[in-house]
Write a protein that holds these residues in place. Structure first.
Motif, PDB file in Angstrom:
ATOM      1  N   TRP A  70       0.960  -1.286  -0.165  1.00 22.42           N
ATOM      2  CA  TRP A  70      -0.134   0.030  -0.065  1.00 22.42           C
ATOM      3  C   TRP A  70       0.973   1.322  -0.055  1.00 22.42           C
ATOM      4  N   VAL A 111      -3.157   5.383  -3.358  1.00 20.29           N
ATOM      5  CA  VAL A 111      -4.304   6.348  -3.741  1.00 20.29           C
ATOM      6  C   VAL A 111      -3.751   7.700  -4.144  1.00 20.29           C
ATOM      7  N   ARG A 166      -9.202   4.222   2.287  1.00 17.31           N
ATOM      8  CA  ARG A 166      -9.251   2.789   1.909  1.00 17.31           C
ATOM      9  C   ARG A 166     -10.573   2.289   2.304  1.00 17.31           C
ATOM     10  N   TRP A 170      -9.581  -2.820  -1.205  1.00 14.89           N
ATOM     11  CA  TRP A 170      -8.577  -2.238  -1.798  1.00 14.89           C
ATOM     12  C   TRP A 170      -7.272  -2.621  -1.487  1.00 14.89           C
ATOM     13  N   SER A 171      -7.096  -3.224  -0.254  1.00 13.99           N
ATOM     14  CA  SER A 171      -5.754  -3.573   0.235  1.00 13.99           C
ATOM     15  C   SER A 171      -5.556  -4.664  -0.535  1.00 13.99           C
ATOM     16  N   PHE A 183      -3.554   3.843  -7.788  1.00 13.49           N
ATOM     17  CA  PHE A 183      -5.063   3.648  -8.492  1.00 13.49           C
ATOM     18  C   PHE A 183      -5.416   5.095  -9.188  1.00 13.49           C
ATOM     19  N   LEU A 185      -8.552   6.949  -9.198  1.00 12.15           N
ATOM     20  CA  LEU A 185      -9.865   6.872  -8.575  1.00 12.15           C
ATOM     21  C   LEU A 185     -10.868   7.888  -9.353  1.00 12.15           C
ATOM     22  N   ARG A 202     -11.557   2.006  -9.354  1.00  7.68           N
ATOM     23  CA  ARG A 202     -10.329   2.187  -9.581  1.00  7.68           C
ATOM     24  C   ARG A 202      -9.737   1.772 -10.744  1.00  7.68           C
TER      25      ARG A 202
END
Length: 226
Positions: A70, A111, A166, A170-171, A183, A185, A202
Motif C-alpha cells: 500500500w 491512492v 481505503r 482495496w488492500s 490507483f 480513482l 479504480r
C-alpha cells in the motif's frame, strides 16, 4: 559534488539502526533487493551520506514495501521497483518525473498520496516531512523529519492514517499492483462524490502519471483561488 567514497560512511553508518527498526516493525514490510552499482549512483546523485537513515535506505535497499505494498518507500535502484530516490526527484540522466524544486519525494501510496521532505518550497526548508493528500490536493505538514517518518511507516497507525482512503477490498487489490503503479480513482477523492468510497472505481496507472496529474490540478486550483 562529493565522491561516492566520501558519502559511504564507514565509522557510524545508519544501516544497522535502520535494520533494527525493520526487525521490530509492527507493520508488514518487505525490503526490496538492490543493484549495488546502481544504488551507489543514486546515493551520489542525492549527495547524502550513509550516516543518515535516508542515505542508508538509498544505498542498502531497492526500496521498501509497507502494508502489503500500500505504501512504497523510495530507496536505491533495484529489479522490483523502477522508481528510486534519484529518478523520482529528477536527478541524474534518467528522471522519471519533471523536477519538483524545493521538495524531495521519499515515498508514495497507491491512492496517489506522496511524502516529501521540504527543501524550501513547502515551508522553512529544514527537511520536515509533508504529505500531498489525495483528498485535498494540498501539502500537509506532518510535524516530523525523515527518521520519525520512517519510524511511523514501520510502526505507526497506518490503518488510522488511511481510514478515509481505503475501502473494503482495496488492500488486496493494492498488493497485486507493481510498486510503480497506483490507483486512478473515479470520482477522485477530492470531490464530494469521492468521499463515498463505496461508489469510487479504480484502475491501475503509473505513479508518475498520478503525480503529474495531481500537481497540475493543484496548480489549477491555486490559480482559480488567486
Amino acid at each position: 559534488m562529493r565522491s561516492l567514497e566520501a558519502l559511504l560512511e564507514t565509522e557510524d553508518p545508519a544501516w544497522p539502526l535502520v535494520r533494527e527498526w525493520l526487525g521490530s516493525a509492527s507493520n508488514p514490510v518487505e525490503v526490496l533487493p538492490r543493484d549495488e552499482a546502481a544504488t551507489g549512483e543514486v546515493l551520489h546523485q542525492l549527495q547524502v551520506t550513509t550516516r543518515s537513515p535516508l542515505g542508508a535506505v538509498a544505498y542498502e535497499t531497492g526500496g521498501l514495501l509497507v502494508d502489503g505494498g500500500w505504501l512504497r518507500i523510495l530507496g536505491g535502484a533495484g529489479p522490483r521497483m523502477r522508481g528510486n530516490l534519484a529518478t523520482w526527484n529528477a536527478l541524474g540522466p534518467h528522471p522519471a518525473v519533471a523536477s519538483t524544486r524545493g521538495v524531495l519525494l521519499v515515498a508514495h501510496d497507491v491512492v496517489g498520496g506522496f511524502f516529501a521532505l521540504d527543501g524550501g518550497a513547502l515551508g522553512e526548508g529544514r527537511g520536515g516531512a509533508f504529505y500531498f493528500a489525495p483528498d485535498t490536493l494540498r501539502w500537509e505538514d506532518l510535524g516530523r523529519g525523515y527518521s520519525d517518518l520512517l519510524a511511523f511507516f514501520l510502526g505507526g497507525d497506518l490503518a488510522g492514517f488511511y481510514s478515509a482512503y481505503r475501502a473494503a477490498g482495496w488492500s488486496e487489490a493494492a498488493s497485486r499492483l507493481s510498486p510503480d503503479e497506483g490507483f486512478s480513482l473515479h470520482p477522485p477523492l477530492w470531490t464530494a462524490e469521492g468521499k463515498d468510497l463505496t461508489r469510487v472505481s479504480r484502475r491501475p496507472v503509473p505513479m508518475t502519471e498520478l503525480l503529474a496529474l495531481q500537481l497540475d490540478l493543484a496548480r489549477q486550483f491555486d490559480g482559480d483561488e488567486s
